[in-house]
Design an enzyme around this catalytic site. Structure first.
Site, mmCIF file in Angstrom:
data_model
loop_
_atom_site.group_PDB
_atom_site.id
_atom_site.type_symbol
_atom_site.label_atom_id
_atom_site.label_comp_id
_atom_site.label_asym_id
_atom_site.label_seq_id
_atom_site.Cartn_x
_atom_site.Cartn_y
_atom_site.Cartn_z
ATOM 1 N N TYR A 165 0.831 -1.204 0.000
ATOM 2 C CA TYR A 165 0.000 0.000 0.000
ATOM 3 C C TYR A 165 0.871 1.262 0.000
ATOM 4 O O TYR A 165 0.613 2.218 -0.753
ATOM 5 C CB TYR A 165 -0.898 -0.048 1.233
ATOM 6 C CG TYR A 165 -1.937 1.031 1.339
ATOM 7 C CD1 TYR A 165 -2.992 1.112 0.436
ATOM 8 C CD2 TYR A 165 -1.896 1.956 2.383
ATOM 9 C CE1 TYR A 165 -3.956 2.094 0.552
ATOM 10 C CE2 TYR A 165 -2.866 2.937 2.514
ATOM 11 C CZ TYR A 165 -3.893 3.011 1.593
ATOM 12 O OH TYR A 165 -4.843 3.987 1.725
ATOM 13 N N LYS A 169 1.011 4.094 -2.927
ATOM 14 C CA LYS A 169 0.574 5.452 -2.616
ATOM 15 C C LYS A 169 1.675 6.483 -2.821
ATOM 16 O O LYS A 169 1.392 7.635 -3.180
ATOM 17 C CB LYS A 169 0.043 5.507 -1.180
ATOM 18 C CG LYS A 169 -1.308 4.821 -1.017
ATOM 19 C CD LYS A 169 -2.355 5.391 -1.964
ATOM 20 C CE LYS A 169 -3.767 4.966 -1.622
ATOM 21 N NZ LYS A 169 -4.755 5.523 -2.579
#
Length: 305
Positions: A165, A169
């Site tokens: 993640y 991001k």
């Protein structure tokens, strides 16, 4: 009169959480909205359903707004191009995209499977590429377009168990910056938001002790998705056309602008470095500029204000 009167906006992940609030607020501000949501679970990989997107579109129409639903995946470039065409066919154009669609597949990096890595990168980073690349030529041609993409403090600051993640991001933040730089002369702007808000993704955070339980409870009660949505919608307004290339955080009623990586300290040696001189002199001289591993290093307290 609303700040988005005459605008058409595509909102991904619009069936739940921040995306849902963005869709509702954009419509209330006068926009015509394409509500996209795969209708899948928080981990992705399931078939999904048009139900969540349709429910939000119906809610907008019931309130007197204009909206249509779409349940395709942001991971499919052809499907995203279809979303752009749907906006043009239904409402005559497209002026902004808000892209909070996402999934989580958390795990310690040394135990992370390729499937979990690929799935998260595919939705977040590939998805951000798809929605921007499928629309950027339209935005440049009409010299009007705004992207609101979503990054995370998991990447900016760090969070154990979210290597996939965080990597995705931070990639989104870099992508947004380049889009903003390349689009400046064509009034194509791009910003990213790192949200602090209670959503079904945050609800998956494991509560292992009293401290984490208190933290999760503070997020649940004081940091709402609608507060993030208000800022996202404002960035789509023509009145915010001077705002681009930035990384923001929204935490309750607080809006933060993040610094972006720049040199903070340097060392040089006229006759060049050796491993020994770097170890003895170079690294100690740079140490004062090192960032710590703690999650709040150099930033701000996690407690809501």
């Amino acid at each position: 009169m609303g700040v988005l009167d005459g605008k058409v906006i595509l909102i991904t992940g619009g069936g739940n959480g921040i995306g849902r609030e963005c869709a509702l607020q954009a419509a209330a501000a006068g926009a015509k909205v394409v509500v996209n949501d795969l209708g899948g679970s928080v981990t992705g990989g399931d078939e999904g359903s048009v139900g969540p997107a349709q429910a939000v579109a119906d809610e907008i129409k019931a309130a007197g707004g204009e909206a249509v639903a779409n349940s395709d995946s942001v991971t499919d470039f052809a499907a995203v191009k279809g979303m752009i065409e749907q906006a043009k066919d239904e409402f005559g154009g497209l002026h902004a995209i808000i892209n909070p669609a996402g999934i989580l597949r958390d795990g310690m990096f040394h135990k992370m499977s390729e499937a979990d890595w690929d799935a998260v990168i595919d939705v977040h980073l590939r998805g951000a590429y798809n929605v921007t690349r499928a629309s950027v030529e339209l935005f440049r041609e009409q010299q009007d377009g705004a992207y609101v993409l979503f990054t995370s403090t998991s990447g900016i600051i760090g969070n154990i168990g979210q290597a996939n993640y965080a990597a995705a991001k931070m990639g989104v933040a870099g992508l947004s910056r380049i889009i903003a730089m390349e689009g400046a002369l064509k009034n194509v702007r791009s910003n990213v938001i790192a949200p602090f808000a209670w959503t079904r993704m945050i609800a998956t955070i494991p509560v292992k002790d009293e401290a984490s339980a208190q933290r999760v409870e503070r997020i649940r009660t004081r940091m709402r998705a609608d507060q993030v949505a208000t800022f996202a919608v404002s960035l789509c307004s023509a009145a915010a056309s001077h705002v681009t290339g930035q990384i923001f955080g929204v935490r309750g009623n607080e809006v933060v602008v993040f610094d972006q990586p720049r040199p903070v300290r340097s060392v040089s040696r006229i006759d060049g470095w050796t491993p020994e001189t770097l170890i003895e002199h170079g690294l100690p001289a740079l140490k004062g500029g090192f960032m710590g591993l703690e999650a709040t290093a150099g930033v701000f307290t996690w407690d809501p204000v």
